[in-house]
Design an enzyme around this catalytic site. Structure first.
Site, PDB file in Angstrom:
ATOM      1  N   GLN A 262     140.489   1.081  52.923  1.00 54.25           N
ATOM      2  CA  GLN A 262     141.138   2.328  52.090  1.00 54.25           C
ATOM      3  C   GLN A 262     141.998   3.492  53.162  1.00 54.25           C
ATOM      4  OE1 GLN A 262     138.264   3.640  50.295  1.00 54.25           O
ATOM      5  NE2 GLN A 262     138.340   1.081  50.323  1.00 54.25           N
ATOM      6  N   HIS A 265     144.448   4.550  50.008  1.00 52.93           N
ATOM      7  CA  HIS A 265     144.441   5.994  49.252  1.00 52.93           C
ATOM      8  C   HIS A 265     144.926   6.684  49.311  1.00 52.93           C
ATOM      9  CE1 HIS A 265     140.469   4.482  46.896  1.00 52.93           C
ATOM     10  NE2 HIS A 265     140.301   3.619  47.780  1.00 52.93           N
ATOM     11  N   GLU A 331     132.318   8.224  54.927  1.00 55.25           N
ATOM     12  CA  GLU A 331     131.853   8.175  53.564  1.00 55.25           C
ATOM     13  C   GLU A 331     131.405   6.130  53.131  1.00 55.25           C
ATOM     14  OE1 GLU A 331     134.335   8.128  49.249  1.00 55.25           O
ATOM     15  OE2 GLU A 331     135.166   7.906  51.532  1.00 55.25           O
ATOM     16  N   HIS A 332     132.050   5.785  53.687  1.00 55.68           N
ATOM     17  CA  HIS A 332     131.671   4.212  53.273  1.00 55.68           C
ATOM     18  C   HIS A 332     132.252   3.666  55.261  1.00 55.68           C
ATOM     19  CE1 HIS A 332     134.533   4.717  50.822  1.00 55.68           C
ATOM     20  NE2 HIS A 332     134.225   4.184  49.286  1.00 55.68           N
ATOM     21  N   ASP A 365     133.467  -0.469  45.780  1.00 55.16           N
ATOM     22  CA  ASP A 365     134.999   0.582  45.249  1.00 55.16           C
ATOM     23  C   ASP A 365     135.209  -0.228  43.249  1.00 55.16           C
ATOM     24  OD1 ASP A 365     135.171   1.915  46.916  1.00 55.16           O
ATOM     25  OD2 ASP A 365     137.089   0.897  47.655  1.00 55.16           O
ATOM     26  N   HIS A 424     103.231  41.900  41.776  1.00 54.35           N
ATOM     27  CA  HIS A 424     103.083  40.599  41.278  1.00 54.35           C
ATOM     28  C   HIS A 424     101.022  40.011  40.850  1.00 54.35           C
ATOM     29  CE1 HIS A 424     106.626  39.949  42.393  1.00 54.35           C
ATOM     30  NE2 HIS A 424     106.515  38.845  42.800  1.00 54.35           N
TER      31      HIS A 424
END
Length: 438
Positions: A262, A265, A331-332, A365, A424
């Site tokens: 990761q 990236h 995230e992961h 992924d 109402h």
């Protein structure tokens, strides 16, 4: 390589403030993208072409990729790569259809003649953004398109940056995957200008979208924030991140490889190891030094792994490690411990959980069948990854008979008057009066 943080001697209600996480200042980037978005709204195609030259250093012959280019990209696709992509599409589609898809209509009778239903309907048109910078994420095409198709979205368009090396066309693998999925509306437009194109629509080129999904750099995220409300968005995704929760049973070779997977990236990507084993930290550090130097992305990796967003967090035991992981809301999240499945069941905050030594993040992924468009920056505390449900909107359908309204009406009137809203109450009362006069 990883900086070390030791929290083993303290117990906190919330560890998030002491954990590694980089700064992702979207608000500052909003000021930079605002004039870009306004220019696209006012000038349309002319602005898109100007920004392509300014930011992508190429002038595309066609902003909408011709059908022939899509066909050619698929024809030229390596057969082994095509087979890999087709299997990823198959697995993702099965999960979307069998796990993520919900009933389109459900209803309940609250009293005789009082029925409330909910209908789930897909949005009509979606603009999908696919990054094409450091890593042209062709996998993101299928991660966005497949759930949108299963949801029933009738109009799907893709925007991805033009590339000078491909004479103004986007990356050919991205085009080939789009063609495999039957998406023929693809635009060679990147960055904030692509988000603005979908949000406003560009006459004669691209109709306005109802929703925009897909990851991107900070300027893409800033454009999403700026235009949210004019158009729906999936999330404000920041740099990717991985947290590995591990104990002494974990394989340091695998842990290091997964952190690297990761970190490569983006120089801003986060890689965090949480463990109660100091020996594992030492072994992983050694493995990182060895493995990073073997990879073509080593400069990017070193920037990521030594950044403030990455680190090794030492905890007293796995119970504390679980608390740390839940506060980080990765995230992961990989669980590489003894009894990994039992540990995974105690996780409450994560974009996706990868259980045991045979489920590394790169599997997700590409080909696990799960989504890889996931919440970052701690957003997993309150949001989820992209799924079929992301492309659906829920509408309540209220169906009452006269008798059912008469039964509940006086209570509604009482509630309305307590809020000082006599109109109402009146809307209820006139119906009850009319029914009583019949």
């Amino acid at each position: 390589m990883l900086r070390i943080l030791d929290v083993s001697g303290e117990r906190r209600d919330d560890y998030s403030s002491v954990l590694p996480r980089g700064c992702f200042d979207v608000e500052t980037a909003v000021a930079a993208v605002e004039p870009i978005c306004h220019a696209v709204a006012e000038e349309g195609e002319a602005a898109l072409r100007r920004f392509a030259e300014q930011f992508d250093h190429v002038s595309p012959e066609h902003l909408r990729v011709p059908q022939q280019a899509l066909d050619d990209a698929l024809e030229a696709m390596d057969p082994e790569l095509r087979a890999a992509v087709e299997e990823s599409i198959r697995r993702r589609r099965v999960v979307c259809e069998e796990v993520e898809r919900e009933e389109h209509w459900r209803s309940v009778d609250l009293a005789p003649g009082a029925n409330i239903g909910q209908v789930l309907l897909p949005v009509s048109r979606v603009g999908l953004y696919v990054p094409g910078g450091l890593a042209p994420l062709a996998s993101t095409v299928l991660m966005n398109v497949v759930p949108a198709q299963v949801a029933g979205v009738s109009s799907i368009a893709i925007a991805t940056p033009p590339q000078a090396e491909f004479r103004g066309l986007p990356n050919p693998t991205i085009l080939a995957v789009a063609r495999l999925l039957g998406v023929d509306e693809v635009y060679a437009v990147g960055g904030a200008q692509a988000i603005a194109m979908f949000a406003y629509g560009v006459g004669g080129l691209c109709p306005k979208a109802d929703m925009i999904t897909g990851p991107g750099n900070i300027y893409v995220v800033a454009a999403k924030r700026l235009l949210r409300g004019r158009v729906g968005i999936d999330a404000e995704a920041g740099p990717t991140e991985i947290l590995v929760l591990a104990d002494a049973t974990a394989d340091p070779v695998q842990v290091a490889a997964d952190l690297i997977s990761q970190a490569e990236h983006d120089p801003m990507a986060g890689a965090v190891l949480v463990t109660d084993s100091r020996e594992l930290v030492e072994a992983v550090q050694s493995e990182l030094e060895t493995q990073v130097d073997q990879l073509a992305t080593k400069q990017r990796l070193k920037a990521s792994l030594t950044g403030e967003q990455s680190g090794a967090v030492i905890v007293a035991d796995i119970d504390q490690g679980i608390d740390v992981a839940n506060d980080y809301a990765a995230e992961h999240l990989e669980i590489q411990t003894a009894a990994a499945a039992a540990v995974a069941r105690r996780i409450t905050n994560a974009g996706a959980i990868f259980v045991g030594p045979h489920a590394p993040v790169p599997l997700g992924d590409y080909s696990a069948g799960s989504t890889h468009v996931l919440p970052t920056g701690g957003a997993a505390h309150f949001s989820s990854g992209l799924s079929v449900r992301s492309f659906m909107k829920a509408i309540h359908v209220i169906d009452y008979t006269a008798a059912a309204l008469q039964e509940i009406g006086p209570k509604v009137e009482t509630f309305a008057m307590a809020e000082n809203l006599p109109g109402h109450a009146h809307a209820i009362a006139v119906r009850i009066d009319q029914e009583e006069q019949r």
